[in-house]
Scaffold this motif. Structure first.
Motif, PDB file in Angstrom:
ATOM      1  N   ASP A 205       2.408   3.436   6.467  1.00 22.52           N
ATOM      2  CA  ASP A 205       1.541   4.393   5.763  1.00 22.52           C
ATOM      3  C   ASP A 205       0.265   4.683   6.553  1.00 22.52           C
ATOM      4  OD1 ASP A 205       1.111   1.624   5.137  1.00 22.52           O
ATOM      5  OD2 ASP A 205      -0.364   2.221   3.643  1.00 22.52           O
TER       6      ASP A 205
ATOM      7  N   PHE B 152      -4.355  -6.134  13.648  1.00 24.47           N
ATOM      8  CA  PHE B 152      -4.195  -6.619  12.267  1.00 24.47           C
ATOM      9  C   PHE B 152      -4.866  -5.696  11.241  1.00 24.47           C
ATOM     10  CE2 PHE B 152      -4.115 -10.535  14.892  1.00 24.47           C
ATOM     11  CZ  PHE B 152      -2.814 -10.907  14.602  1.00 24.47           C
ATOM     12  N   GLY B 153      -5.945  -5.019  11.654  1.00 25.27           N
ATOM     13  CA  GLY B 153      -6.636  -4.127  10.714  1.00 25.27           C
ATOM     14  C   GLY B 153      -8.083  -3.955  11.136  1.00 25.27           C
TER      15      GLY B 153
ATOM     16  N   LYS C 281       3.217  -0.262  11.077  1.00 21.94           N
ATOM     17  CA  LYS C 281       2.708   0.164   9.767  1.00 21.94           C
ATOM     18  C   LYS C 281       3.283   1.518   9.362  1.00 21.94           C
ATOM     19  CE  LYS C 281      -1.501   0.358   6.994  1.00 21.94           C
ATOM     20  NZ  LYS C 281      -0.836  -0.338   5.883  1.00 21.94           N
TER      21      LYS C 281
ATOM     22  N   PHE D 145      -6.083 -12.012   4.527  1.00 19.51           N
ATOM     23  CA  PHE D 145      -5.249 -11.322   3.518  1.00 19.51           C
ATOM     24  C   PHE D 145      -4.403 -12.362   2.760  1.00 19.51           C
ATOM     25  CE2 PHE D 145      -4.509  -8.286   7.355  1.00 19.51           C
ATOM     26  CZ  PHE D 145      -5.769  -7.734   7.246  1.00 19.51           C
TER      27      PHE D 145
ATOM     28  N   SER E 160      -5.767  -3.233  -2.128  1.00 16.27           N
ATOM     29  CA  SER E 160      -5.361  -2.688  -0.831  1.00 16.27           C
ATOM     30  C   SER E 160      -5.707  -3.671   0.278  1.00 16.27           C
ATOM     31  CB  SER E 160      -6.064  -1.356  -0.578  1.00 16.27           C
ATOM     32  OG  SER E 160      -7.467  -1.523  -0.605  1.00 16.27           O
ATOM     33  N   ASN E 161      -6.590  -4.653  -0.025  1.00 20.05           N
ATOM     34  CA  ASN E 161      -6.957  -5.634   0.998  1.00 20.05           C
ATOM     35  C   ASN E 161      -7.469  -6.895   0.303  1.00 20.05           C
ATOM     36  OD1 ASN E 161      -8.305  -7.083   3.144  1.00 20.05           O
ATOM     37  ND2 ASN E 161      -8.052  -5.213   4.344  1.00 20.05           N
TER      38      ASN E 161
ATOM     39  N   HIS F 124     -11.387  -1.304  10.611  1.00 23.13           N
ATOM     40  CA  HIS F 124     -11.905  -0.163   9.832  1.00 23.13           C
ATOM     41  C   HIS F 124     -13.366   0.091  10.215  1.00 23.13           C
ATOM     42  CE1 HIS F 124      -8.462  -1.437   7.360  1.00 23.13           C
ATOM     43  NE2 HIS F 124      -8.384  -0.154   7.034  1.00 23.13           N
TER      44      HIS F 124
ATOM     45  N   HIS G 176      -4.296   0.184  13.119  1.00 16.41           N
ATOM     46  CA  HIS G 176      -3.341  -0.866  12.727  1.00 16.41           C
ATOM     47  C   HIS G 176      -2.192  -0.918  13.734  1.00 16.41           C
ATOM     48  CE1 HIS G 176      -5.313  -0.743   8.763  1.00 16.41           C
ATOM     49  NE2 HIS G 176      -4.817  -1.949   8.580  1.00 16.41           N
ATOM     50  N   HIS G 177      -1.412  -1.998  13.616  1.00  8.72           N
ATOM     51  CA  HIS G 177      -0.218  -2.224  14.431  1.00  8.72           C
ATOM     52  C   HIS G 177       0.794  -1.075  14.292  1.00  8.72           C
ATOM     53  CE1 HIS G 177       1.799  -3.410  10.659  1.00  8.72           C
ATOM     54  NE2 HIS G 177       0.630  -3.948  10.349  1.00  8.72           N
TER      55      HIS G 177
ATOM     56  N   SER H 137      -4.569   3.847   5.945  1.00  5.79           N
ATOM     57  CA  SER H 137      -4.318   2.536   5.335  1.00  5.79           C
ATOM     58  C   SER H 137      -4.849   2.524   3.902  1.00  5.79           C
ATOM     59  CB  SER H 137      -5.036   1.452   6.142  1.00  5.79           C
ATOM     60  OG  SER H 137      -6.444   1.597   6.015  1.00  5.79           O
ATOM     61  N   GLY H 138      -4.280   1.620   3.095  1.00  4.94           N
ATOM     62  CA  GLY H 138      -4.770   1.469   1.724  1.00  4.94           C
ATOM     63  C   GLY H 138      -6.242   1.090   1.711  1.00  4.94           C
ATOM     64  N   THR H 139      -6.634   0.233   2.645  1.00  3.64           N
ATOM     65  CA  THR H 139      -8.045  -0.194   2.718  1.00  3.64           C
ATOM     66  C   THR H 139      -8.958   1.008   2.973  1.00  3.64           C
ATOM     67  OG1 THR H 139      -7.277  -2.269   3.665  1.00  3.64           O
ATOM     68  CG2 THR H 139      -9.626  -1.797   3.888  1.00  3.64           C
TER      69      THR H 139
ATOM     70  N   THR I 282       0.847  -1.193   0.000  1.00  5.88           N
ATOM     71  CA  THR I 282       0.000   0.000   0.000  1.00  5.88           C
ATOM     72  C   THR I 282       0.885   1.247   0.000  1.00  5.88           C
ATOM     73  OG1 THR I 282      -0.086  -0.231   2.409  1.00  5.88           O
ATOM     74  CG2 THR I 282      -1.963  -1.086   1.165  1.00  5.88           C
TER      75      THR I 282
HETATM   76  O1  LIG Z   1      -0.116  -2.955   6.973  1.00  9.02           O
HETATM   77  C1  LIG Z   1      -0.992  -3.809   7.249  1.00  9.02           C
HETATM   78  O2  LIG Z   1      -0.850  -4.637   8.156  1.00  9.02           O
HETATM   79  C2  LIG Z   1      -2.220  -3.837   6.438  1.00  9.02           C
HETATM   80  N1  LIG Z   1      -2.246  -3.092   5.375  1.00  9.02           N
HETATM   81  C3  LIG Z   1      -3.303  -3.013   4.431  1.00  9.02           C
HETATM   82  C4  LIG Z   1      -3.827  -1.602   4.357  1.00  9.02           C
HETATM   83  O3  LIG Z   1      -3.036  -0.653   4.347  1.00  9.02           O
HETATM   84  O4  LIG Z   1      -5.045  -1.418   4.259  1.00  9.02           O
HETATM   85  C5  LIG Z   1      -4.351  -4.078   4.621  1.00  9.02           C
HETATM   86  C6  LIG Z   1      -4.593  -4.502   6.034  1.00  9.02           C
HETATM   87  O5  LIG Z   1      -5.436  -3.587   6.663  1.00  9.02           O
HETATM   88  C7  LIG Z   1      -3.321  -4.744   6.815  1.00  9.02           C
END
Ligand SMILES: O=C(O)C1=N[C@H](C(=O)O)C[C@H](O)C1
Ligand SMILES: NC(=O)C1=CN([C@@H]2O[C@H](COP(=O)(O)OP(=O)(O)OC[C@H]3O[C@@H](n4cnc5c(N)ncnc54)[C@H](OP(=O)(O)O)[C@@H]3O)[C@@H](O)[C@H]2O)C=CC1
Length: 254
Positions: free
Chosen positions: A142, A199-200, A140, A225, A102-103, A202, A136-137, A145-147, A77
């Motif tokens: 970015d 883990f993610g 990460k 994933f 992205s997911n 949203h 997210h953890h 998140s891409g999602t 992402t």
């Molecule tokens: O970095 C992650 O771990 C994830 N990245 C993706 C995102 O940026 O959406 C997908 C997921 O959420 C886990």
């Protein structure tokens, strides 16, 4: 099927296990220390390469993979804003193949369809304002998140009164908060939280003066994933161009 892995971190290692369990052969693993292997016969023999690295190196990995004549699946992402158009064009007009999402989880694909359906309804109810948050953890790199960006694009497609997403508040691993969720009526703020080993997570939230409607996707592990990425590789072996989850799961097409 012969699979090459690019990136051997949290995702790469889990993908290796699931790919082997589905009968695939891992012919090459490229990490930061063996970049010359993009030119190796082992890498070139792969039916598909699966790439999970980071926002800074993904684009250059795509170019090296295309040069080697290998089809690619990637979940990295954070590179789309800068290189998205060029990469799409290479696939739609230049004969290259990339399956990007992205997911990759089935759950997020379902959630994404639900998100668009809810946004279509909410287009008729301006009393509700919409916001998004993602957690997210702490590793990460970015944000958002891409999602979250993909979900936001789904909302902007359906709600006429919103025409751009913006970064909202950011809660850093050390507890400091920066940014703001105060934005113009046409903007959709996405707030990001980095904590623990999440883990993610949203959440999309619609709020009026009298109530709140929210939908949430909460990943319990990386399992969704990982399986999705291997299914995407199996699909990519027999397809070409710029591919995504709506090719793998056509129920997503509205
Ligand atoms: O970095 C992650 O771990 C994830 N990245 C993706 C995102 O940026 O959406 C997908 C997921 O959420 C886990
Ligand atoms: N689409 C999806 O469903 C999902 C997407 N992601 C995304 O995937 C990416 C990777 O996630 P994750 O596995 O958790 O991250 P990790 O940091 O655990 O793994 C990335 C790996 O890539 C390696 N790497 C760094 N530079 C290069 C390079 N030039 N070539 C090859 N390998 C390199 C890193 O090595 P080193 O540690 O030595 O730097 C590391 O081993 C992120 O962008 C994340 O957002 C994650 C989960 C799901």
């Amino acid at each position: 099927m012969k699979i090459a892995l690019i990136g051997y971190g949290k995702m790469g290692k889990e993908i290796e296990k699931v790919a082997r369990s589905r009968g695939h052969e891992i012919v090459c693993i490229i990490d930061i220390n063996n970049q010359d292997d993009f030119e190796s016969e082992a890498f070139k023999s792969a039916d598909v390469a699966i790439e999970f690295t980071n926002p800074m190196v993904a684009y250059s990995n795509y170019m090296k993979t295309f040069k080697a004549g290998v089809k690619l699946v990637s979940g990295s992402t954070g590179w789309m804003a800068e290189h998205g158009e060029e990469i799409k064009k290479l696939c739609t007009e230049g004969g290259k193949t990339l399956f990007w999402s992205s997911n990759f989880s089935l759950g997020v694909s379902i959630f994404s369809a639900l998100n668009k359906y809810l946004a279509k309804i909410m287009n008729q109810f301006p009393a509700y304002d919409v916001t998004m948050s993602e957690t997210h953890h702490i590793h990460k790199l970015d944000a958002p998140s891409g999602t979250a960006i993909t979900l936001a694009e789904g909302i902007l497609e359906k709600i006429d009164r919103k025409d751009k997403w913006v970064k909202g508040t950011f809660l850093a691993p050390d507890g400091t908060i920066s940014g703001t969720n105060d934005c113009a009526p046409n903007e959709l703020p996405i707030s990001s939280i980095r904590e623990g080993e999440v883990f993610g997570l949203h959440t999309i939230r619609y709020e009026s003066d009298v109530d709140t409607i929210s939908i949430t996707h909460d990943a319990k592990s990386r399992g969704g994933f990982v399986l999705g990425a291997v299914l995407a590789a199996e699909y990519t072996a027999t397809h070409e161009g710029f591919l995504g989850m709506s090719d793998l799961f056509p129920f997503l097409n509205d």
